[in-house]
Design an enzyme around this catalytic site. Structure first.
Site, PDB file in Angstrom:
ATOM      1  N   HIS A   1      -2.125   1.475  -1.199  1.00 32.54           N
ATOM      2  CA  HIS A   1      -1.884   0.124  -0.683  1.00 32.54           C
ATOM      3  C   HIS A   1      -0.483  -0.346  -1.054  1.00 32.54           C
ATOM      4  CE1 HIS A   1      -2.824  -4.103   0.305  1.00 32.54           C
ATOM      5  NE2 HIS A   1      -2.141  -4.384  -0.785  1.00 32.54           N
TER       6      HIS A   1
ATOM      7  N   CYS B   1       2.578  10.275  13.902  1.00 34.15           N
ATOM      8  CA  CYS B   1       2.394   8.825  13.845  1.00 34.15           C
ATOM      9  C   CYS B   1       1.727   8.365  12.550  1.00 34.15           C
ATOM     10  CB  CYS B   1       1.598   8.317  15.049  1.00 34.15           C
ATOM     11  SG  CYS B   1      -0.115   8.900  15.092  1.00 34.15           S
TER      12      CYS B   1
END
Length: 556
Positions: A184, A482
């Site tokens: 995160h 991606c």
């Protein structure tokens, strides 16, 4: 002067005094309360409500994805099941502090065992519990320190509530002892262009006020640097700022080989910023935002409106849209509400869409209608494709609905290994490195306890990228990247060396990747990729690539 190593995020360099996150509050003792159960219950409910409202307020201020995360935390704090668990302990005569600590810990362990999306949410429970206990004790909520001057923030890791509202005028850089390149904190650092090094295990030894240089490009923290080292770091920081301010050019290598640099987007509203930061199109548009907050699937008209807004922002440019990727960490009641012991290996992605084919058909219809009234070059891809049959199914259906360019995401080893066959049918492939790493290393991408395995630098992952790119080259089909890996400037060079034809990333990462590509030719990229492939593990692969990429005068 000494150094410590971690995983650098981006190319930034910063310097300043350390300010450490406060240590977590000590666990409350299991002692009998001096208050009645009713009085303890009232204290706890007031504290929980106050913390929930504070989290909601932070989310409202932060906006975007941070708001969703913090609102989820607020809902978690007031979960009825958790409230019952706390009440049971209070009625047994426990203090409010212990009841909260023990109930949250039990709830946390239950969620952690589930893995996936719920496993990730379990980690957030620790932060909520700490905030509630601090409120009960009359103490400040744990969080980012404020020493009154700019500082380098050092922490074990950062909770979403802390990262959402970081004051970037004060936080010069981040150093965490835990976490990896897809944690995160790492993702936040990329999104906000914060100089950061994660996974620097020796950071636990840094002390408040100690001067450090944080060199993300090298993944090195220098402690107590000399005046000369500080001056050199400042020169590099100024040179990087000047490069960021230079005119934006299309992505390319030093020999002129074009490498289109595209943006990953989650909502149409992010398109303008992506264009301003130099995105040459969109390499991944996540359509889940239309579905996740709904109790039923959005209509064709609702979808068409959003897709049209997106496509209008990129006239003449390639826009790659991913069909709904639900299941695992993104469950949808109207798509698949059946309990699964291991949802990451269950009915997710294209599998879930095939089980509810009307949703897929409506989405393809809306995309084709949006394409018909705009000038963008629309490409549509299916998530979680694992074999040739699934490829045939999706590509045929997409073409049937008027989608001109239909491809697949390569996120599992089977599709990478079968890429030469899959790309006989698919018009293109896009590699999702986050999931590809997860499934290759058998390490849940959302589970902190196995974060060290979730590293796209691992040679096993790189070999699968190369296998996919080779399949594309054999069939004359493009293969893009991606996943988060494309935002790592040096890894971006390696991915191009492995055969990737385009790179897509968070828009804020575009400048660093563009600048790094311009320092290497295609032959260089292939040589650097070969060095990484020859390694035995992720850390060695990264070090080998750094050595191979260094200017010749710096090589031994």
């Amino acid at each position: 002067m000494s150094t410590m190593r971690g995983v650098g995020i981006g190319l930034g360099v910063a310097q300043g005094p350390v300010a450490r996150m406060a240590e977590p509050l000590a666990a409350p003792e299991d002692a009998a309360s001096t208050l009645t159960p009713e009085e303890e219950s009232a204290r706890v409910r007031e504290a929980v409500a106050a913390v929930a409202r504070e989290l909601e307020a932070r989310g409202e201020q932060a906006g975007g994805a941070a708001r969703d995360v913090l609102e989820a935390q607020a809902m978690m704090a007031e979960d009825p099941t958790l409230d019952d668990e706390i009440s049971t302990r209070v009625q047994a005569g426990k203090t409010g502090e212990f009841a909260v600590h023990d109930a949250f810990a039990s709830f946390r362990d239950t969620l952690a065992a589930m893995g996936g999306y719920l496993g990730e949410r379990a980690a957030d429970l620790d932060d909520v519990a700490q905030r509630v206990i601090a409120r009960l004790r009359g103490l400040p909520a744990p969080g980012v320190p404020d020493p009154g001057h700019p500082f380098v923030l050092v922490a074990k890791d950062l909770a979403p509530a802390d990262t959402a509202l970081l004051d970037l005028d004060k936080v010069l850089a981040l150093i965490t002892s835990d976490g990896g390149p897809t944690s995160h904190t790492a993702i936040l650092a990329r999104e906000k262009s914060i100089v950061a090094i994660v996974g620097a295990t020796d950071a636990v030894n840094l002390t408040d006020g100690q001067t450090v240089i944080v060199d993300a490009a090298q993944g090195i923290v220098t402690t107590d640097p000399s005046a000369d080292e500080l001056a050199k770091a400042q020169e590099r920081a100024e040179a990087r700022r000047a490069a960021a301010d230079a005119p934006i050019t299309p992505g390319a290598l030093s020999d002129g080989t074009a490498i289109p640099l595209l943006a990953n987007l989650g909502k149409p509203g992010g398109a303008q910023e992506a264009v301003e930061l130099g995105a040459e199109g969109v390499g991944l548009f996540r359509t889940e935002f239309l579905f996740l907050s709904a109790s039923h699937a959005p209509t064709i008209e609702e979808q068409r409106t959003s897709y049209t807004e997106l496509l209008q922002a990129f006239p003449g440019k390639k826009v790659v849209v991913r069909a709904l990727d639900a299941g695992a960490d993104k469950p949808l009641a109207f798509l698949n509400d059946a309990h699964e012991e291991n949802p990451a290996l269950g009915l997710r992605g294209l599998r879930a869409l095939r089980a509810s084919e009307d949703i897929l058909r409506e989405q393809l219809t809306a995309l084709a209608e949006a394409d018909a009234v705009t000038d963008a070059d629309l490409w549509v891809m299916a998530p979680m494709v694992s074999n040739v049959e699934e490829t045939d199914y999706f590509v045929s259906m997409a073409h049937e609905h008027g989608i001109k360019t239909a491809g697949v995401m390569v996120e599992v080893p089977s599709s990478a290994l079968m890429a030469d066959r899959i790309l006989q049918t698919a018009d293109f492939a896009s590699i999702g490195t986050n999931d590809l790493t997860q499934y290759t290393m058998a390490a849940d991408r959302l589970l902190g306890s196995v974060a060290s395995f979730q590293d796209p630098w691992h040679p096993a992952v790189l070999k699968l990228v190369k296998a996919t790119a080779d399949g594309g080259a054999k069939n004359g089909k493009p293969v893009g990247i991606c996943g988060e890996a494309a935002a790592d400037p040096l890894l971006a060079v390696v991915l191009v060396g492995l055969g990737a034809t385009s790179l897509s990333m968070a828009p804020t990462a575009l400048a660093d990747v563009r600048a790094t590509l311009l320092t290497h030719s295609l032959d260089d990229a292939r040589r650097i990729a070969d060095a990484a492939l020859a390694a035995d593990d992720a850390a060695t692969a990264r070090a080998a690539a750094q050595a191979a990429a260094a200017p010749k005068e710096n090589q031994q």
